[in-house]
Motif scaffolding. Sequence first.
Motif, short mmCIF file in Angstrom:
data_model
loop_
_atom_site.label_atom_id
_atom_site.label_comp_id
_atom_site.label_asym_id
_atom_site.label_seq_id
_atom_site.Cartn_x
_atom_site.Cartn_y
_atom_site.Cartn_z
N ALA A 19 0.91 -1.16 -0.11
CA ALA A 19 0.21 -0.03 -0.06
C ALA A 19 0.91 1.19 -0.14
O ALA A 19 0.31 2.32 -0.58
CB ALA A 19 -1.04 0.09 1.21
N GLU A 20 2.04 1.15 0.37
CA GLU A 20 3.14 2.42 0.48
C GLU A 20 3.28 2.84 -0.80
O GLU A 20 3.54 3.76 -1.38
CB GLU A 20 4.43 2.08 1.11
CG GLU A 20 4.22 1.74 2.76
CD GLU A 20 5.39 1.66 3.35
OE1 GLU A 20 6.49 1.38 2.80
OE2 GLU A 20 5.55 1.00 4.58
N TYR A 21 3.31 1.75 -1.93
CA TYR A 21 3.63 2.06 -3.26
C TYR A 21 2.29 1.96 -4.19
O TYR A 21 2.50 2.71 -5.19
CB TYR A 21 4.55 0.87 -3.83
CG TYR A 21 5.70 1.08 -3.11
CD1 TYR A 21 6.97 1.96 -3.49
CD2 TYR A 21 6.29 0.25 -1.79
CE1 TYR A 21 8.24 1.91 -2.77
CE2 TYR A 21 7.32 0.14 -1.18
CZ TYR A 21 8.54 1.11 -1.68
OH TYR A 21 9.57 1.15 -1.04
N ARG A 35 -0.12 2.23 -14.40
CA ARG A 35 0.98 1.43 -14.76
C ARG A 35 2.54 2.04 -14.08
O ARG A 35 3.29 1.11 -13.92
CB ARG A 35 1.26 1.48 -16.54
CG ARG A 35 0.11 0.80 -16.86
CD ARG A 35 0.28 0.96 -18.37
NE ARG A 35 -0.92 0.18 -19.16
CZ ARG A 35 -1.26 0.18 -20.40
NH1 ARG A 35 -0.89 1.35 -21.13
NH2 ARG A 35 -2.31 -0.27 -20.72
N GLU A 36 2.46 3.19 -13.87
CA GLU A 36 3.79 3.64 -13.45
C GLU A 36 3.94 3.45 -11.91
O GLU A 36 4.86 3.01 -11.29
CB GLU A 36 3.89 5.10 -13.45
CG GLU A 36 4.91 5.89 -12.77
CD GLU A 36 4.98 7.44 -13.24
OE1 GLU A 36 6.00 8.06 -12.58
OE2 GLU A 36 4.23 7.95 -13.75
N ILE A 37 2.68 3.31 -11.12
CA ILE A 37 2.65 2.87 -9.89
C ILE A 37 2.86 1.62 -9.67
O ILE A 37 3.58 1.21 -8.70
CB ILE A 37 1.05 3.43 -9.20
CG1 ILE A 37 0.93 5.03 -9.15
CG2 ILE A 37 0.95 2.77 -7.70
CD1 ILE A 37 -0.43 5.37 -9.18
N TYR A 38 2.19 0.91 -10.32
CA TYR A 38 2.58 -0.55 -10.34
C TYR A 38 3.96 -1.02 -10.70
O TYR A 38 4.38 -1.80 -9.69
CB TYR A 38 1.52 -1.41 -11.35
CG TYR A 38 1.45 -2.93 -11.31
CD1 TYR A 38 0.85 -3.64 -10.40
CD2 TYR A 38 2.36 -3.59 -12.29
CE1 TYR A 38 0.88 -4.84 -10.47
CE2 TYR A 38 2.16 -5.13 -12.18
CZ TYR A 38 1.53 -5.75 -11.10
OH TYR A 38 1.62 -6.82 -11.34
N CYS A 42 6.42 -2.84 -8.06
CA CYS A 42 7.04 -4.25 -8.50
C CYS A 42 8.70 -4.00 -8.09
O CYS A 42 9.22 -5.19 -7.92
CB CYS A 42 6.64 -4.58 -9.99
SG CYS A 42 4.89 -5.22 -10.03
N ARG A 43 9.39 -2.82 -8.58
CA ARG A 43 10.69 -2.70 -8.21
C ARG A 43 10.87 -2.79 -7.09
O ARG A 43 12.01 -3.20 -6.48
CB ARG A 43 11.10 -1.37 -8.98
CG ARG A 43 11.13 -1.41 -10.38
CD ARG A 43 11.83 -0.18 -11.04
NE ARG A 43 11.15 1.04 -10.78
CZ ARG A 43 10.20 1.45 -11.77
NH1 ARG A 43 10.07 0.96 -12.55
NH2 ARG A 43 9.57 2.67 -11.39
N ALA A 44 10.21 -2.24 -5.96
CA ALA A 44 10.23 -2.22 -4.68
C ALA A 44 10.57 -3.81 -3.88
O ALA A 44 10.97 -4.00 -3.02
CB ALA A 44 9.18 -1.37 -3.60
#
Length: 305
Positions: A19-21, A35-38, A42-44
């Motif tokens: 939820a933070e991202y 898409r940018e948020i997702y 995923c990178r996190a």
Amino acid sequence: MDYSKHIDAETWDFINKTAEYYPPDTVDNTVEQQREIYDTMCRAFFTGYPEGVSATDHLIDHIPTRQYTCGGSETTVMYFHGGGFVVGGLDSHDDVCAEICERTGMDVVSVDYRMAPEHKHPAMFDDCLAATQHILATREGPVILAGDSAGGNLGATVSHRLRSNPRLIGQVLIYPGLGGDIDAGSFLTHANAPMLTRDEILFYEGVRYNGPKPTNDPTAVPLQDTEFSNLPPTVLISAECDPITDGCRDYRDALTAAGVNVVWFNETGLVHGYLRGRHTVKRARDSFDRVIDALNALQRRDWPY
């Protein structure tokens, strides 16, 4: 259901980090923002490649794919990523595919299929089918279909189209969207579950199709098929706290009635998207072990269930 008690502390930590991202109101953003948020989320969670795994990108016609290997294998896993047919891609499930490759020894081909709303159904099905047919035509050896969420749906739809192909030796579908009554069962019981809600499902359905949701199209909704015989051995793995869980039960029942080898694991206390928590949540780690065990059993042409 009282999720505060049913979901354990490790899983809540995973939910809260997600939820933070990727906050619960992400679906209210534009598709580009989603898409940018997702991708950032995923990178996190990205954990890198296991030692010995390499990957190369290829185009199959217009379809980007990424092939993972750890020395070469006769068997290929076709992997279709999740993301509601709207978000995700080769990078979102990059480490998942690399770990599958390392832990099974099989080559993995991840498919970056076209997505909505720019490309409506059946574009995503067409791409996954075409990529699988290309691998069958250009590589020797058997093929296993795998995917999570929307990708689990696509794996099933491809298996239905390619039924009876002797080189298609199994499918492993992880919290897949297989169909069912949006106004009954788990869609209502878990309508407001963490990580995926009924309203989000309705949003994704609304952008996937040109018009209303199909009512007789197994290339979109596997449970809308009228014939379930001659499908490959199937392992279904769902999250208990997930609106789409009942689809696995119904799909298992349909395959069982048709004489297909099928098993369903409904993971207690887990939520949609838990694969990203496989390194920090014991329940998720145990479930990913089940995924690996299933792929290895299918590779051996074994049915231990």
